[in-house]
Design an enzyme around this catalytic site. Structure first.
Site, mmCIF file in Angstrom:
data_model
loop_
_atom_site.group_PDB
_atom_site.id
_atom_site.type_symbol
_atom_site.label_atom_id
_atom_site.label_comp_id
_atom_site.label_asym_id
_atom_site.label_seq_id
_atom_site.Cartn_x
_atom_site.Cartn_y
_atom_site.Cartn_z
ATOM 1 N N PRO A 191 0.838 -0.825 -0.105
ATOM 2 C CA PRO A 191 -0.248 -0.026 -0.330
ATOM 3 C C PRO A 191 0.914 1.044 -0.181
ATOM 4 C CG PRO A 191 0.403 -0.903 2.479
ATOM 5 C CD PRO A 191 0.672 -2.136 1.432
ATOM 6 N N ASP A 202 10.130 -5.652 -2.401
ATOM 7 C CA ASP A 202 9.215 -6.085 -1.336
ATOM 8 C C ASP A 202 8.039 -7.201 -1.999
ATOM 9 O OD1 ASP A 202 8.477 -6.281 1.609
ATOM 10 O OD2 ASP A 202 6.776 -5.660 1.017
ATOM 11 N N CYS A 259 7.242 -11.087 3.662
ATOM 12 C CA CYS A 259 6.400 -10.975 5.345
ATOM 13 C C CYS A 259 6.759 -12.395 5.997
ATOM 14 C CB CYS A 259 5.968 -9.823 5.632
ATOM 15 S SG CYS A 259 4.622 -10.406 4.750
#
Length: 412
Positions: free
Chosen positions: A117, A182, A235
């Site tokens: 985001p 990421d 993550c």
């Protein structure tokens, strides 16, 4: 909390060892840390200070842990982009940049390839020198819209938002001095914070993720200039998406090498958990580190002689996927229009996309709406009311409106 899948508990206990894994399990009985990162362009600590109990995130210059979680939705300064609510481990990117961004790369061009985001992108933009250009990309359309909102509110120049696939950048032969990947992952590091991710996890999902990640990395590495930095992060915990992917990069790309990041013992960051793999990688584990889960590794592409970087940059703007900010540059502020500071209640009404009434001496026409000196957006004042020009998709949707302002930031 949803029950952890047995395949996950067995594999992760074996990976972490009994002591680490038990500490991780205990973290589910604790509250997730609350942290924010200030925007130095809008809320520098020389003119602002936090109005709530806090302490610094040690690996990020502008990061702070908050003792309690405020209701950020009802803070107009949050919507003005004065700070970003971000998980503390993700802020470790700031430490990596401080240690490895070198002056010979400036002015550099950077790419955040899977950016929505927008937390790491806004951190990147704040950390990079002003003359650097940052491309923030998100392949999924509805997530690209969220990214666009957060980047626009953050308020920096030299920041482009795109909605393209990694292969599109490769096909355009675009080149960058810094690339952040990421990558989409199985999300094991978010189980405590977001129990819904537990239900989405499966061994099959892990297999799907590591293969997709390698496709993304291959496209991204082709876009990296010689001498450039490449930051890989997930993550999740498992080694297939982490150490094994880094090992694959080193075998796949002859010009790749891993760079160390200096850390402090009290940060409790975990290194490699893959037997026989000793390259410097950094893993954040809830219950051990004061954060949710993160894995990060910094690589550099070797510089084999002179690189025609200027020639490569000359076609950058021409070849880039379309900038989503082109038609949204006036969504927050128009420097040619007059400005009006509004009260807290007016600010909330404005953020709910309601018409508001401005002071009688406010000029007719386009007006900047400010709260505590920070721009929220635009309105068209017609005298009896001001028609709201705040983007409808950004509006606050809750029907509850607090009567008193509980500030998170205050002016000095």
């Amino acid at each position: 909390m949803a029950e952890l899948p047995i395949e996950f508990t067995e594999s992760t206990r074996q990976l972490m060892g009994d002591e680490r894994f038990e500490r991780y399990l205990q973290s589910f009985g604790e509250d997730s840390p609350v942290s924010i990162r200030l925007n130095p362009l809008k809320a520098d600590m020389g003119h602002w200070q936090l109005a709530v109990s806090h302490e610094p995130v040690p690996w990020c210059r502008d990061g702070y842990y908050l003792k309690q979680r405020p209701n950020f939705t009802f803070d107009p300064l949050f919507h003005a982009g004065c700070y970003y609510v971000q998980e503390a481990a993700s802020m470790f990117l700031d430490e990596a940049l401080r240690q490895h961004l070198t002056s010979h790369l400036s002015p550099l061009t950077s790419l955040d390839l899977c950016a929505a985001p927008g937390g790491k992108s806004t951190l990147l933009r704040a950390a990079l020198p002003e003359d650097c250009m940052l491309y923030s990309n998100e392949p999924i359309r509805h997530r690209a819209s969220i990214l666009l909102e957060n980047v626009t509110k953050w308020g920096y120049d030299n920041h482009i938002v795109t909605n393209a696939y990694p292969k599109d950048y490769r096909k355009a032969k675009m080149k960058f001095d810094l690339i952040l990947c990421d990558v989409p992952c199985s999300g094991e590091g978010m189980f405590r914070k977001d129990p819904a991710t537990i239900l989405e996890w499966s061994p099959q999902q892990v297999e799907k993720c590591w293969q997709l990640q390698r496709d993304i990395v291959s496209d991204a590495w082709a876009c990296l200039n010689p001498g450039g930095l490449f930051i890989y992060s997930t993550c999740t915990f498992n080694t297939k998406e982490n150490e094994e992917n880094v090992r694959w990069m080193l075998s796949q790309f002859d010009d790749a090498s891993v760079l160390p990041i200096k850390t402090r013992p009290e940060w409790n960051i975990t290194g490699s958990l893959l037997d026989g793999f000793t390259e410097p990688v950094y893993r954040f584990i809830p219950g051990i580190t004061r954060s949710e889960g993160l894995f990060i590794c910094v690589l550099r592409k070797a510089n084999h002689g002179d690189c025609p970087r200027c020639e490569k940059r000359s076609g950058l703007q021409r070849d880039c996927p379309r900038d989503l900010r082109e038609n949204r540059t006036d969504a927050i502020h128009d420097s040619s229009a007059p400005s009006v500071n509004v009260s807290y209640q007016q600010a909330l009404a404005y953020l709910r996309h309601e018409a508001i009434v401005l002071p009688a001496d406010t000029p007719r026409g386009l007006v900047n709406i400010f709260f505590m000196g920070q721009p929220l957006g635009m309105a068209k004042n017609i005298g009896t009311r001001a028609n709201n020009l705040y983007p409808k998709e950004w509006k606050i949707k809750t029907t509850h409106i607090p009567t008193d302002y509980e500030p998170i930031l205050k002016q000095i």
